[in-house]
Scaffold this motif. Structure first.
Motif, short mmCIF file in Angstrom:
data_model
loop_
_atom_site.label_atom_id
_atom_site.label_comp_id
_atom_site.label_asym_id
_atom_site.label_seq_id
_atom_site.Cartn_x
_atom_site.Cartn_y
_atom_site.Cartn_z
N ASP A 225 5.36 -12.16 -25.39
CA ASP A 225 6.24 -11.51 -24.40
C ASP A 225 7.34 -12.46 -23.93
N LYS A 226 7.02 -13.73 -23.84
CA LYS A 226 8.00 -14.72 -23.39
C LYS A 226 8.97 -15.10 -24.51
N GLN A 227 8.55 -14.91 -25.74
CA GLN A 227 9.38 -15.34 -26.87
C GLN A 227 10.29 -14.24 -27.39
N PHE A 228 9.86 -12.98 -27.31
CA PHE A 228 10.64 -11.87 -27.86
C PHE A 228 11.34 -11.10 -26.74
N HIS A 229 12.65 -10.92 -26.92
CA HIS A 229 13.42 -10.16 -25.95
C HIS A 229 13.23 -8.66 -26.13
N LEU A 230 12.95 -8.25 -27.36
CA LEU A 230 12.75 -6.82 -27.65
C LEU A 230 11.84 -6.68 -28.86
#
Length: 440
Positions: A280-285
């Motif tokens: 969740d922290k690494q992917f924006h979408l």
């Protein structure tokens, strides 16, 4: 002694021996004035010399002048980069081209992108979108030297991906990788890159993968499964087959594996849920295949692109029947458990992002559906009359026109497009040399 030395000597003499100074007043006044003028000239010269020295030092320190050296590399095949090679990477200028700057949307569009291509999740269609975007703007892709898989080997002097041209860096990574690693991705991409991925309903993804790798690519592993209905045979023997295939499986929690979760921890549900927090922290979408149009509207907004950039035709779609889980679902549950958790998590997150966009999201979504449907009609092989699709500017895009040439690019197969952009990038390297700082 020089005039400068004379002046200094006189002043020093007069300061040290004031009693000896007995000239007439007019002569003394003339001499003092002359000495003052001489000192003024000397001071100006000294100030100018010091200022110029400081300016030159600052200019040299702040101006990045490329140094070129002859450099050899161990390449797999296909690219000769024994030209002049940049020894120090200069920050890539990230401004729009002159003809695009007049459009306000292009002034802030995101051009640094990491896309995790998850197997059998409409990711080939996404590659066409990214290839088109990068090609039109002359951007650099992280591409394998051969084939379509990125192995991103990190041995010093060994280059397994196409280098960017000298004086530049990478902009987009969107090809297949063995598994996701933020550390590996960030090695090539700038810190401001947006990270995007896509998922699909796990059982449908499993069936699609089984069909594609067995019947289209003729995988030796899946060709072992026989019978009148090979997929039913597979479901009835899934435990023994998946145990035998291990890490080579195309179906066993494959989405979780693509996202980088280690196979030895497949039974550790708690650890996987904690891993999702990291993702969740690494992917924006994280897009969802079953909500593809909604996902593209979110993508357009996130990247500040024009609607023209996210128009698509379905790529690499293979017809097969739609299945639902049956009595065998108890048997397959362990082999979809992580993918199910991942999918439900991403679906919930996507819906939350849509809600946060406000009510105008659905207005844009409906318009996008209409535009993409009209583009599909224009690009259909059945179309024999329409040659253009002009679209007037509105709140989501400026004026643009879809032509039959655009249709050809929209239909371009993934491998053909990959070879196309790879050839272009190779030509740049042959012209300007290669930046191999990523491999040193």
């Amino acid at each position: 002694m020089t005039r400068k030395g004379d002046a200094l000597a006189v002043i020093t003499h007069r300061v040290v021996n004031p009693s000896n100074y007995s000239m007439p007043y007019a002569r003394r006044k003339s001499t003092v004035l002359r000495l003052f003028l001489q000192l003024s000239v000397v001071a100006v010269i000294l100030v100018f010399s010091i200022s110029y020295s400081n300016f030159r030092e600052a200019f040299t320190r702040n101006t990045k002048v490329p140094m070129f050296v002859n450099s050899q590399c161990i390449c797999d095949k296909g690219i000769d980069i024994t030209h002049r090679v940049s020894a120090s990477q200069v920050e890539r200028e990230n401004t729009a081209s002159a003809d695009l700057q007049k459009h306000r949307r292009y002034s802030s569009e995101v051009r640094h992108i990491a896309f995790l291509k998850v197997h059998k999740c409409a990711s080939s269609t996404m590659l066409n979108i990214f290839y088109r975007f990068g090609y039109k703007r002359g951007l650099n892709f992280v591409l394998p030297i051969q084939g379509n898989y990125l192995h991103m080997t990190h041995q010093k002097g060994l280059i397994s991906v196409v280098p960017p041209p000298a004086m530049s860096g990478y902009d987009i990574l969107c090809n297949h990788v063995t598994k996701f690693s933020k550390e590996q991705f960030s090695r090539y991409l700038p810190p401001d890159s947006k990270y995007i991925a896509i998922v699909r309903e796990p059982f449908q993804r499993m069936y699609s993968a089984f069909h594609y790798y067995r019947n289209v690519l003729h995988s030796p592993i899946l060709r072992q499964v026989t019978g009148l209905d090979p997929f039913k045979t597979y479901l009835n023997n899934i435990t023994s087959l998946e145990t035998m295939w291990g890490d080579h499986s195309y179906t066993n929690n494959k989405m979780a594996r693509d996202f980088g979760f280690p196979t030895q921890d497949y039974k550790n549900i708690t650890k996987f849920k904690m891993y999702l927090e990291t993702l969740d922290k690494q992917f924006h979408l994280v897009m969802v295949s079953e909500m593809f149009l909604e996902s593209l509207v979110l993508l357009r907004r996130l990247l500040k692109w024009s609607m023209e950039d996210v128009i698509f035709l379905q790529i690499n779609v293979h017809e097969h029947k739609h299945l639902t889980t049956n009595a065998s679902s108890v048997n397959i549950e362990p082999f979809l458990a992580l993918d199910r958790i991942l999918y439900d998590h991403c679906l919930t997150r996507l819906k939350e992002q849509i809600i946060s966009e406000g009510p105008d999201f659905h207005k844009e979504l409906q318009y996008f559906k209409d535009v993409n449907s009209r583009v599909t009609d224009l690009c259909s092989t059945k179309n024999t009359t329409k040659k253009l699709l002009p679209l007037k500017a509105n709140e989501w895009h400026d004026d643009f026109t879809i032509t039959l040439q655009d249709c050809a690019m929209l239909r371009k197969p993934v491998i053909s497009f990959l070879n196309f952009v790879r050839d272009i990038q190779t030509e740049r390297i042959q012209t300007f040399g290669a930046n191999i700082s990523y491999f040193q």
